[in-house]
Scaffold this motif. Sequence first.
Motif, PDB file in Angstrom:
ATOM      1  N   ALA A   1       0.873  -1.169   0.000  1.00 37.82           N
ATOM      2  CA  ALA A   1       0.000   0.000   0.000  1.00 37.82           C
ATOM      3  C   ALA A   1       0.914   1.224   0.000  1.00 37.82           C
ATOM      4  O   ALA A   1       1.565   1.526   0.992  1.00 37.82           O
ATOM      5  N   ASP A   2       0.999   1.898  -1.138  1.00 43.62           N
ATOM      6  CA  ASP A   2       1.871   3.056  -1.342  1.00 43.62           C
ATOM      7  C   ASP A   2       1.032   4.305  -1.061  1.00 43.62           C
ATOM      8  O   ASP A   2       0.500   4.950  -1.963  1.00 43.62           O
ATOM      9  N   GLN A   3       0.910   4.622   0.223  1.00 39.52           N
ATOM     10  CA  GLN A   3      -0.091   5.565   0.712  1.00 39.52           C
ATOM     11  C   GLN A   3      -0.095   6.927   0.037  1.00 39.52           C
ATOM     12  O   GLN A   3      -1.117   7.387  -0.459  1.00 39.52           O
ATOM     13  N   SER A   4       1.013   7.616   0.025  1.00 43.48           N
ATOM     14  CA  SER A   4       1.005   8.984  -0.503  1.00 43.48           C
ATOM     15  C   SER A   4       1.159   9.052  -2.020  1.00 43.48           C
ATOM     16  O   SER A   4       1.164  10.135  -2.596  1.00 43.48           O
ATOM     17  N   ASN A   5       1.256   7.897  -2.665  1.00 45.81           N
ATOM     18  CA  ASN A   5       1.142   7.839  -4.129  1.00 45.81           C
ATOM     19  C   ASN A   5      -0.250   7.382  -4.541  1.00 45.81           C
ATOM     20  O   ASN A   5      -0.550   7.281  -5.715  1.00 45.81           O
ATOM     21  N   PHE A   6      -1.110   7.055  -3.551  1.00 45.32           N
ATOM     22  CA  PHE A   6      -2.503   6.690  -3.785  1.00 45.32           C
ATOM     23  C   PHE A   6      -2.614   5.460  -4.690  1.00 45.32           C
ATOM     24  O   PHE A   6      -3.459   5.402  -5.573  1.00 45.32           O
TER      25      PHE A   6
END
Length: 143
Positions: free
Chosen positions: A60-65
């Motif tokens: 889960a690459d959070q700040s790349n959405f």
Amino acid sequence: MSTIAGAGVASYNGDGGDATSASLNVPTGVALDPSGMSALVLYTLLTLSDILTLGNVFIADQSNFRIRKVTASTGIITTIAGDGATIYTGDGIAATSSGLSKPYGVALDASGTIAMCDFISSLTFLDQAMCISLILAATVSAK
């Protein structure tokens, strides 16, 4: 300690290339396939080759959405869900055509169905055809 993905730069790049050369931005959730391997495996003293023999790695690459996948057999990273925007755009479409709002969790069941949680859509699934469906929506009430 071995790096599975990420070059240490908070950014988005590298799809289709070596996962250790790619950029991630706040990777928060990790899962392995198949057979329900837990992210806890990553916290044991395993080598990179040991981890990749367990199966593909999902991040889960959070700040790349986005949700990213590192293919075990090649070490190549790809985006499997999220288009970089934060707005969920609908059920039944390609997962890479829909937005995810800061995904923070990812898991797989025994059949390979991928579940993701994010801050707005709450819980979404990817089916075997990599189409996205909202299962549980978050609600916010005004006071």
